[in-house]
Design a protein around this motif. Structure first.
Motif, PDB file in Angstrom:
ATOM      1  N   THR A 104      -0.582  15.466   2.939  1.00 26.54           N
ATOM      2  CA  THR A 104      -0.352  14.648   1.750  1.00 26.54           C
ATOM      3  C   THR A 104       0.922  15.172   1.086  1.00 26.54           C
ATOM      4  OG1 THR A 104      -1.226  13.977  -0.390  1.00 26.54           O
ATOM      5  CG2 THR A 104      -1.837  16.153   0.344  1.00 26.54           C
ATOM      6  N   ALA A 105       1.560  14.328   0.297  1.00 29.61           N
ATOM      7  CA  ALA A 105       2.720  14.814  -0.464  1.00 29.61           C
ATOM      8  C   ALA A 105       2.219  15.336  -1.802  1.00 29.61           C
ATOM      9  CB  ALA A 105       3.712  13.682  -0.667  1.00 29.61           C
ATOM     10  N   VAL A 106       2.853  16.390  -2.283  1.00 28.15           N
ATOM     11  CA  VAL A 106       2.504  16.913  -3.619  1.00 28.15           C
ATOM     12  C   VAL A 106       3.792  17.143  -4.405  1.00 28.15           C
ATOM     13  CG1 VAL A 106       0.325  18.056  -3.011  1.00 28.15           C
ATOM     14  CG2 VAL A 106       2.466  19.279  -2.746  1.00 28.15           C
ATOM     15  N   CYS A 121      -2.437   8.797  -1.112  1.00 26.28           N
ATOM     16  CA  CYS A 121      -1.264   9.106  -0.283  1.00 26.28           C
ATOM     17  C   CYS A 121      -1.597   8.936   1.196  1.00 26.28           C
ATOM     18  CB  CYS A 121      -0.805  10.538  -0.562  1.00 26.28           C
ATOM     19  SG  CYS A 121       0.495  11.070   0.571  1.00 26.28           S
ATOM     20  N   ASN A 122      -0.769   8.166   1.884  1.00 25.80           N
ATOM     21  CA  ASN A 122      -0.983   7.943   3.316  1.00 25.80           C
ATOM     22  C   ASN A 122      -0.169   8.907   4.172  1.00 25.80           C
ATOM     23  OD1 ASN A 122      -2.933   6.066   4.225  1.00 25.80           O
ATOM     24  ND2 ASN A 122      -1.835   4.469   3.133  1.00 25.80           N
ATOM     25  N   GLY A 123       0.528   9.839   3.526  1.00 26.52           N
ATOM     26  CA  GLY A 123       1.237  10.887   4.262  1.00 26.52           C
ATOM     27  C   GLY A 123       2.456  10.400   5.019  1.00 26.52           C
ATOM     28  N   CYS A 124       3.136   9.368   4.518  1.00 25.67           N
ATOM     29  CA  CYS A 124       4.310   8.862   5.255  1.00 25.67           C
ATOM     30  C   CYS A 124       5.499   9.804   5.139  1.00 25.67           C
ATOM     31  CB  CYS A 124       4.688   7.476   4.753  1.00 25.67           C
ATOM     32  SG  CYS A 124       5.476   7.464   3.122  1.00 25.67           S
ATOM     33  N   MET A 125       5.497  10.631   4.095  1.00 21.39           N
ATOM     34  CA  MET A 125       6.528  11.647   3.840  1.00 21.39           C
ATOM     35  C   MET A 125       7.904  11.058   3.531  1.00 21.39           C
ATOM     36  SD  MET A 125       4.906  14.266   3.647  1.00 21.39           S
ATOM     37  CE  MET A 125       3.136  14.247   3.743  1.00 21.39           C
ATOM     38  N   PHE A 126       7.913   9.815   3.117  1.00 19.80           N
ATOM     39  CA  PHE A 126       9.202   9.237   2.731  1.00 19.80           C
ATOM     40  C   PHE A 126       9.673   9.819   1.403  1.00 19.80           C
ATOM     41  CE2 PHE A 126      12.056   5.926   1.110  1.00 19.80           C
ATOM     42  CZ  PHE A 126      12.890   5.777   2.214  1.00 19.80           C
ATOM     43  N   CYS A 127       8.737   9.987   0.455  1.00 23.54           N
ATOM     44  CA  CYS A 127       9.144  10.490  -0.865  1.00 23.54           C
ATOM     45  C   CYS A 127       9.660  11.926  -0.782  1.00 23.54           C
ATOM     46  CB  CYS A 127       7.982  10.388  -1.848  1.00 23.54           C
ATOM     47  SG  CYS A 127       6.516  11.286  -1.331  1.00 23.54           S
ATOM     48  N   VAL A 128       9.203  12.646   0.236  1.00 21.41           N
ATOM     49  CA  VAL A 128       9.650  14.041   0.411  1.00 21.41           C
ATOM     50  C   VAL A 128      11.172  14.077   0.637  1.00 21.41           C
ATOM     51  CG1 VAL A 128       9.421  16.022   1.978  1.00 21.41           C
ATOM     52  CG2 VAL A 128       7.394  14.743   1.290  1.00 21.41           C
ATOM     53  N   PRO A 133       2.397   3.510  -4.847  1.00 23.48           N
ATOM     54  CA  PRO A 133       1.197   3.418  -5.703  1.00 23.48           C
ATOM     55  C   PRO A 133       0.429   4.737  -5.817  1.00 23.48           C
ATOM     56  CG  PRO A 133       1.253   1.639  -4.102  1.00 23.48           C
ATOM     57  CD  PRO A 133       2.350   2.566  -3.723  1.00 23.48           C
ATOM     58  N   ALA A 134       0.739   5.704  -4.960  1.00 20.88           N
ATOM     59  CA  ALA A 134       0.053   7.006  -5.091  1.00 20.88           C
ATOM     60  C   ALA A 134       0.633   7.830  -6.236  1.00 20.88           C
ATOM     61  CB  ALA A 134       0.163   7.791  -3.776  1.00 20.88           C
ATOM     62  N   PHE A 135       1.795   7.439  -6.754  1.00 26.73           N
ATOM     63  CA  PHE A 135       2.408   8.173  -7.879  1.00 26.73           C
ATOM     64  C   PHE A 135       1.712   7.822  -9.189  1.00 26.73           C
ATOM     65  CE2 PHE A 135       6.940   7.656  -5.864  1.00 26.73           C
ATOM     66  CZ  PHE A 135       6.603   8.554  -4.864  1.00 26.73           C
ATOM     67  N   CYS A 185       0.829  -1.215   0.000  1.00 27.30           N
ATOM     68  CA  CYS A 185       0.000   0.000   0.000  1.00 27.30           C
ATOM     69  C   CYS A 185       0.863   1.263   0.000  1.00 27.30           C
ATOM     70  CB  CYS A 185      -0.867   0.029   1.243  1.00 27.30           C
ATOM     71  SG  CYS A 185      -1.823  -1.443   1.476  1.00 27.30           S
ATOM     72  N   PRO A 186       0.254   2.394  -0.386  1.00 29.84           N
ATOM     73  CA  PRO A 186       0.971   3.663  -0.252  1.00 29.84           C
ATOM     74  C   PRO A 186       1.326   3.906   1.221  1.00 29.84           C
ATOM     75  CG  PRO A 186      -1.098   3.959  -1.434  1.00 29.84           C
ATOM     76  CD  PRO A 186      -1.102   2.560  -0.908  1.00 29.84           C
ATOM     77  N   GLY A 187       2.500   4.398   1.461  1.00 33.96           N
ATOM     78  CA  GLY A 187       2.909   4.711   2.837  1.00 33.96           C
ATOM     79  C   GLY A 187       3.352   3.506   3.628  1.00 33.96           C
ATOM     80  N   VAL A 190       2.695  13.067 -10.662  1.00 33.19           N
ATOM     81  CA  VAL A 190       1.605  13.587  -9.828  1.00 33.19           C
ATOM     82  C   VAL A 190       1.406  12.610  -8.672  1.00 33.19           C
ATOM     83  CG1 VAL A 190      -0.782  14.442  -9.845  1.00 33.19           C
ATOM     84  CG2 VAL A 190       0.500  14.375 -11.976  1.00 33.19           C
ATOM     85  N   ILE A 191       0.927  13.129  -7.552  1.00 36.54           N
ATOM     86  CA  ILE A 191       0.603  12.246  -6.419  1.00 36.54           C
ATOM     87  C   ILE A 191      -0.901  12.313  -6.169  1.00 36.54           C
ATOM     88  CG2 ILE A 191       0.836  11.984  -3.905  1.00 36.54           C
ATOM     89  CD1 ILE A 191       3.812  12.808  -4.315  1.00 36.54           C
ATOM     90  N   ASN A 192      -1.534  11.150  -6.102  1.00 36.89           N
ATOM     91  CA  ASN A 192      -2.974  11.097  -5.847  1.00 36.89           C
ATOM     92  C   ASN A 192      -3.197  11.279  -4.337  1.00 36.89           C
ATOM     93  OD1 ASN A 192      -5.574  10.319  -5.276  1.00 36.89           O
ATOM     94  ND2 ASN A 192      -5.573   8.593  -6.722  1.00 36.89           N
TER      95      ASN A 192
END
Ligand code: SF4
Ligand code: SF4
Length: 611
Positions: free
Chosen positions: A556-558, A592-599, A576-578, A370-372, A586-588
């Protein structure tokens, strides 16, 4: 109150097959339930867990199937009507006590649910546990509908109590997960039989006792064969000089196929619901007068082999067909497969396969974390530090899904709890760096022994315990290490860190994998060491954190302006949110579960407060 507890005799309800098992056990007066969850059985223990405050029975999620059966054996020895549930591969784990319990018996009654998975919907093999019934010497009942799931659970418990022998209720995915109308019977309060009476010549299974008990088991099986001969769970219908014999869910496919071929009243059918011990006299009577019989059974050709041998022994001249020529020896059956097999065996024209057309235009959805998911973050950092230099020994759980690119987090995966031991052997002979992944629940299931072995034998590998604080894959069941359960806090938590240290691991670190920089630093540090090193990657599954721990997802990440479409994030993390739109990442926000790893991966990805 839940309908499973409050429903009155004669009422009809639409139930999942697994819920029908629960109702059947309650009607049979079940007094103790132990389990290890696993698809397709999981809704059985989950429903018992949900109802356990009001059901009047004892319940436990055990650490693995062997433990579940051993606890269940203790309960039946103490007189409790006991149900033990697991999926088919779990019976391998429980096989050791299983081989003994049939010898000394089950004074209070003991039903073992073995939920088989033909077609490997969520399992590593298609093993047919009717073999286990034969190996252990247990009567075997095989339901084919939701109604039979209830009725046969009750019948299995009654049979077990009557003969003081364990009974296998063998189901398969399509029966566990079908919904159907179920007519309720009378409820019984939990049955607690006679208290334990010490009898070492029965219950202490030393060789002299085992030899004597084996003979008793064989006598019991003969008595059970007589019971199967007159059991209403075995029935004959139809007429003609051609016959079909079937058991389990295959009976449903057989009826569909006969209906489609307009043969329903022109073929004799023997349905075996109580399929072991084989009701030989009933089968003999059925076979006599037939010119041809087709055995329809999913999985292994067990009935086919046994019935062929019986016909040969009795000198009955009848053609016996089945898997040897017309029906497949693998995968799930369906009405269509059975229809084609029957047509071939009966010399009828083959109807072209007309499967339902697949809906068009649906997006592909490969198995994915799952996302996050904190596992994705852990895999990303490990790949960054170890890359293709290491071999990855994985285990059973959500994290097995990390096998696909770009994470490629699994070179091997054998069975529950095997990653540390398999990784140890692989490291020893290959001389390669090995990273072994194991989840927290799986660690308690059977990973601890592998870790103790690795320390004791001076193996050289990095073990990563992916501690997401629950048993995520099967539906968030608790295990000894959890802090929270859906019913409240775990007041008797077993600490994984202390356990790892107690196994003798010198180098052990705890790190939240969502912190990329710190995780990579810890991994670099452990990479430079030798021997058994353990990283406990600790972060709750986000679904569990939201549903059970009450965590919110405030941000959410954007992807902001400036993203140059380098695809780094997609190529190496692939949350999977990408998704890409007009060549841009884009991030859906709904995903997005807001884990902030991609940030932490890209300067153009930023957190944004949800409105
Ligand atoms: S259920 Fe939880 S642990 Fe499993 S993949 Fe999803 S987020 Fe990850
Ligand atoms: S923050 Fe990034 S990595 Fe985490 S769930 Fe959202 S999009 Fe995925």
């Amino acid at each position: 109150m839940d309908i499973l507890l409050s429903g009155q005799a004669g009422e009809k309800h639409l139930l999942l097959g697994n819920e029908a098992i629960v109702r059947g056990a309650l009607e049979a007066g079940v007094s103790f339930v132990s389990c290890y969850p696993g698809t397709p059985s999981s809704e059985v223990p989950d429903t018992f867990f949900r109802l356990s405050d009001k059901g009047g029975y004892g319940f436990e999620y055990s650490t693995n199937e062997k433990v579940a059966l051993e606890v269940g054996i203790g309960a039946t020895l103490g007189g409790a009507s006991t149900l033990v549930t697991m999926k088919h591969v779990g019976v391998n784990v429980a096989a050791d006590p299983l081989m003994s319990v049939a010898y000394f018996g089950a004074p209070g009654g003991l039903v073992l649910l073995s939920a088989d998975d033909p077609g490997c919907h969520s399992s590593q093999n298609e093993q047919d546990n009717r073999y286990y019934a034969r190996l252990a010497g247990m009567p075997c009942l095989e339901p084919s509908s939701a109604q039979e799931m209830k009725d046969m659970t009750r019948a299995a418990m009654d049979l077990s109590r009557q003969f003081e022998q364990p009974v296998m209720l063998r189901t398969s995915t399509r029966v566990n997960h079908q919904r159907g109308e179920v007519v309720f019977g009378e409820m019984q309060p939990p049955v607690q039989g006679a208290p334990f009476v010490s009898d070492p010549r029965r219950f202490v299974i030393v060789p002299a006792v085992a030899r004597a008990r084996h003979k008793i088991l064989l006598q019991k099986l003969e008595e059970l064969r007589q019971e199967a001969e007159k059991s209403p769970l075995n029935k004959v219908s139809g007429q003609g000089d051609v016959g079909c014999i079937s058991s389990g869910v295959s009976r449903v496919y057989l009826k569909d196929a006969l209906t489609d071929l307009d043969l329903l009243d022109k073929v004799r059918v023997l349905e075996l619901g109580f399929s072991y011990p084989l009701p030989e006299k009933m089968i003999e009577d059925f076979l006599r007068g037939l010119s041809k019989v087709i055995i329809v059974e999913e999985g292994e050709p067990i009935l086919e082999t046994e019935i062929s041998a019986l016909a040969h022994r009795l000198g009955i001249e009848v053609e016996i067909h089945g898997k040897s020529e017309h029906l497949p020896h693998f995968d799930e059956y369906s009405s269509l497969i059975v229809k084609q097999g029957l047509s071939a065996a009966l010399g009828l024209p083959q109807t072209a396969a007309k499967p339902c057309p697949a809906p068009q235009g649906l997006p592909m959805r490969p198995p994915n974390m799952c996302p996050g998911c904190p596992h994705r973050a852990a895999f990303y950092s490990v790949r960054q530090v170890f890359g293709d230099e290491a071999l990855y020994s994985s285990d059973i759980g959500c994290y097995t899904l990390g096998v696909l690119p770009p994470l490629r987090a699994a070179d091997t995966c054998v069975c529950m709890g095997a990653s540390i031991s398999t990784g140890s052997g692989l490291a020893k002979v290959s001389g390669r760096t090995v990273v072994a992944y194991i989840g927290d629940s799986t660690f308690f299931h059977s990973g601890i022994t592998g870790l103790a072995n690795a320390v004791f034998n001076h193996h050289d590998l990095l073990v990563i315990i992916l501690d997401n604080k629950t048993t995520a894959m099967t539906g968030q069941q608790p295990h000894p290490g959890v802090e929270h359960t859906s019913k409240g806090p775990n007041t008797a938590r077993v600490d994984i860190l202390a356990l790892v240290k107690a196994c003798g691991v010198e180098h052990v670190r705890v790190q939240n994998p969502l912190n990329m920089k710190a995780t990579k630093e810890v991994l670099e540090e452990l990479k430079a060491l030798s021997g058994v090193r353990v990283l406990i990657a600790e972060e709750p599954c986000p679904l569990f954190a939201r549903r059970v721990m009450g965590r919110k997802r405030p941000a959410t990440a954007v992807v902001e302006e400036g993203c140059d479409g380098c695809n780094e994030c997609m190529d190496h993390l692939a949350c999977p949110a990408f998704f890409t739109q007009d060549g841009k990442m884009v991030i859906n926000p709904d995903q997005c579960n807001g884990c902030m790893f991609c940030v932490q991966l890209c300067e153009h990805i930023k957190p944004r407060k949800r409105s």
